[in-house]
Design a protein around this motif. Sequence first.
Motif, PDB file in Angstrom:
ATOM      1  N   LEU A  50       0.835  -1.204   0.000  1.00 27.38           N
ATOM      2  CA  LEU A  50       0.000   0.000   0.000  1.00 27.38           C
ATOM      3  C   LEU A  50       0.868   1.251   0.000  1.00 27.38           C
ATOM      4  O   LEU A  50       0.632   2.185  -0.777  1.00 27.38           O
ATOM      5  N   LEU A  51       1.886   1.272   0.830  1.00 25.60           N
ATOM      6  CA  LEU A  51       2.780   2.435   0.867  1.00 25.60           C
ATOM      7  C   LEU A  51       3.536   2.605  -0.444  1.00 25.60           C
ATOM      8  O   LEU A  51       3.775   3.737  -0.884  1.00 25.60           O
ATOM      9  N   THR A  52       3.880   1.520  -1.081  1.00 26.53           N
ATOM     10  CA  THR A  52       4.551   1.598  -2.385  1.00 26.53           C
ATOM     11  C   THR A  52       3.626   2.220  -3.422  1.00 26.53           C
ATOM     12  O   THR A  52       4.042   3.075  -4.208  1.00 26.53           O
ATOM     13  N   VAL A  53       2.365   1.805  -3.420  1.00 29.49           N
ATOM     14  CA  VAL A  53       1.384   2.377  -4.361  1.00 29.49           C
ATOM     15  C   VAL A  53       1.181   3.860  -4.069  1.00 29.49           C
ATOM     16  O   VAL A  53       1.207   4.697  -4.978  1.00 29.49           O
ATOM     17  N   LEU A  54       1.019   4.214  -2.808  1.00 34.77           N
ATOM     18  CA  LEU A  54       0.765   5.612  -2.432  1.00 34.77           C
ATOM     19  C   LEU A  54       1.954   6.517  -2.730  1.00 34.77           C
ATOM     20  O   LEU A  54       1.781   7.717  -2.956  1.00 34.77           O
ATOM     21  N   ALA A  55       3.157   5.977  -2.760  1.00 32.60           N
ATOM     22  CA  ALA A  55       4.353   6.783  -3.019  1.00 32.60           C
ATOM     23  C   ALA A  55       4.316   7.437  -4.393  1.00 32.60           C
ATOM     24  O   ALA A  55       4.996   8.445  -4.619  1.00 32.60           O
ATOM     25  N   ASP A  56       3.513   6.900  -5.316  1.00 34.68           N
ATOM     26  CA  ASP A  56       3.410   7.487  -6.652  1.00 34.68           C
ATOM     27  C   ASP A  56       2.457   8.680  -6.702  1.00 34.68           C
ATOM     28  O   ASP A  56       2.369   9.358  -7.724  1.00 34.68           O
ATOM     29  N   ALA A  57       1.734   8.934  -5.619  1.00 32.24           N
ATOM     30  CA  ALA A  57       0.789  10.058  -5.575  1.00 32.24           C
ATOM     31  C   ALA A  57       1.511  11.347  -5.206  1.00 32.24           C
ATOM     32  O   ALA A  57       2.607  11.323  -4.637  1.00 32.24           O
ATOM     33  N   ASP A  58       0.877  12.472  -5.524  1.00 30.80           N
ATOM     34  CA  ASP A  58       1.440  13.763  -5.126  1.00 30.80           C
ATOM     35  C   ASP A  58       1.177  14.034  -3.646  1.00 30.80           C
ATOM     36  O   ASP A  58       1.933  14.746  -2.994  1.00 30.80           O
ATOM     37  N   ARG A  59       0.099  13.472  -3.120  1.00 31.71           N
ATOM     38  CA  ARG A  59      -0.202  13.527  -1.696  1.00 31.71           C
ATOM     39  C   ARG A  59      -1.180  12.410  -1.368  1.00 31.71           C
ATOM     40  O   ARG A  59      -1.906  11.954  -2.240  1.00 31.71           O
ATOM     41  N   TYR A  60      -1.190  11.973  -0.139  1.00 32.13           N
ATOM     42  CA  TYR A  60      -2.093  10.895   0.244  1.00 32.13           C
ATOM     43  C   TYR A  60      -2.415  10.995   1.729  1.00 32.13           C
ATOM     44  O   TYR A  60      -1.765  11.727   2.472  1.00 32.13           O
ATOM     45  N   GLY A  61      -3.434  10.249   2.132  1.00 37.61           N
ATOM     46  CA  GLY A  61      -3.822  10.258   3.532  1.00 37.61           C
ATOM     47  C   GLY A  61      -4.741   9.095   3.845  1.00 37.61           C
ATOM     48  O   GLY A  61      -5.038   8.247   3.004  1.00 37.61           O
ATOM     49  N   HIS A  62      -5.220   9.120   5.076  1.00 39.73           N
ATOM     50  CA  HIS A  62      -6.004   8.020   5.620  1.00 39.73           C
ATOM     51  C   HIS A  62      -7.089   8.639   6.490  1.00 39.73           C
ATOM     52  O   HIS A  62      -6.789   9.458   7.359  1.00 39.73           O
ATOM     53  N   ASP A  63      -8.331   8.293   6.249  1.00 39.96           N
ATOM     54  CA  ASP A  63      -9.445   8.794   7.053  1.00 39.96           C
ATOM     55  C   ASP A  63     -10.145   7.617   7.724  1.00 39.96           C
ATOM     56  O   ASP A  63     -10.334   6.566   7.106  1.00 39.96           O
ATOM     57  N   VAL A  64     -10.524   7.807   8.980  1.00 42.53           N
ATOM     58  CA  VAL A  64     -11.293   6.799   9.701  1.00 42.53           C
ATOM     59  C   VAL A  64     -12.635   7.420  10.041  1.00 42.53           C
ATOM     60  O   VAL A  64     -12.693   8.497  10.637  1.00 42.53           O
ATOM     61  N   THR A  65     -13.702   6.733   9.625  1.00 43.23           N
ATOM     62  CA  THR A  65     -15.061   7.202   9.895  1.00 43.23           C
ATOM     63  C   THR A  65     -15.825   6.094  10.619  1.00 43.23           C
ATOM     64  O   THR A  65     -15.307   4.992  10.813  1.00 43.23           O
ATOM     65  N   ALA A  66     -17.050   6.372  10.958  1.00 45.03           N
ATOM     66  CA  ALA A  66     -17.899   5.364  11.590  1.00 45.03           C
ATOM     67  C   ALA A  66     -18.131   4.176  10.658  1.00 45.03           C
ATOM     68  O   ALA A  66     -18.400   3.067  11.107  1.00 45.03           O
ATOM     69  N   ARG A  67     -17.995   4.399   9.358  1.00 50.63           N
ATOM     70  CA  ARG A  67     -18.222   3.330   8.374  1.00 50.63           C
ATOM     71  C   ARG A  67     -16.958   2.542   8.052  1.00 50.63           C
ATOM     72  O   ARG A  67     -17.005   1.593   7.286  1.00 50.63           O
ATOM     73  N   GLY A  68     -15.826   2.953   8.590  1.00 49.72           N
ATOM     74  CA  GLY A  68     -14.583   2.233   8.325  1.00 49.72           C
ATOM     75  C   GLY A  68     -13.467   3.165   7.898  1.00 49.72           C
ATOM     76  O   GLY A  68     -13.617   4.382   7.872  1.00 49.72           O
ATOM     77  N   ALA A  69     -12.347   2.581   7.538  1.00 48.95           N
ATOM     78  CA  ALA A  69     -11.167   3.344   7.145  1.00 48.95           C
ATOM     79  C   ALA A  69     -11.079   3.446   5.622  1.00 48.95           C
ATOM     80  O   ALA A  69     -11.427   2.521   4.901  1.00 48.95           O
ATOM     81  N   VAL A  70     -10.619   4.602   5.178  1.00 45.80           N
ATOM     82  CA  VAL A  70     -10.471   4.884   3.753  1.00 45.80           C
ATOM     83  C   VAL A  70      -9.087   5.486   3.526  1.00 45.80           C
ATOM     84  O   VAL A  70      -8.633   6.329   4.294  1.00 45.80           O
ATOM     85  N   VAL A  71      -8.431   5.045   2.478  1.00 46.56           N
ATOM     86  CA  VAL A  71      -7.171   5.644   2.070  1.00 46.56           C
ATOM     87  C   VAL A  71      -7.462   6.478   0.827  1.00 46.56           C
ATOM     88  O   VAL A  71      -8.306   6.120   0.016  1.00 46.56           O
ATOM     89  N   TRP A  72      -6.805   7.635   0.723  1.00 48.52           N
ATOM     90  CA  TRP A  72      -7.002   8.488  -0.446  1.00 48.52           C
ATOM     91  C   TRP A  72      -5.640   8.962  -0.948  1.00 48.52           C
ATOM     92  O   TRP A  72      -4.672   9.010  -0.201  1.00 48.52           O
TER      93      TRP A  72
END
Length: 89
Positions: A50-72
């Motif tokens: 996952l970190l390898t894939v995200l390294a190709d982005a200009d920016r990335y993050g991780h959100d946790v909500t009541a419905r679960g976790a999401v990576v963007w």
Amino acid sequence: MRAGKVRAVALAAGLTAVTGREARTEELPGRVRVTAALPERLTEAARRSLLTVLADADRYGHDVTARGAVVWAEIDCGRASTRDVNSCS
């Protein structure tokens, strides 16, 4: 297809492969945002991937909500012309 869009498609494919969940792509002014829901558990190998894939982005993050976790992740789009400064297509 412009470079930003090509990068976003590759990023979406990578997130789908790592998470096992279909990634969603949203075109925003000047950038493309890719999001994917995360499974409840990731193996250590999946976290590294996952970190390898995200390294190709200009920016990335991780959100946790009541419905679960999401990576963007976001990819900035280049400026091909003055008429088309905000488009990634």
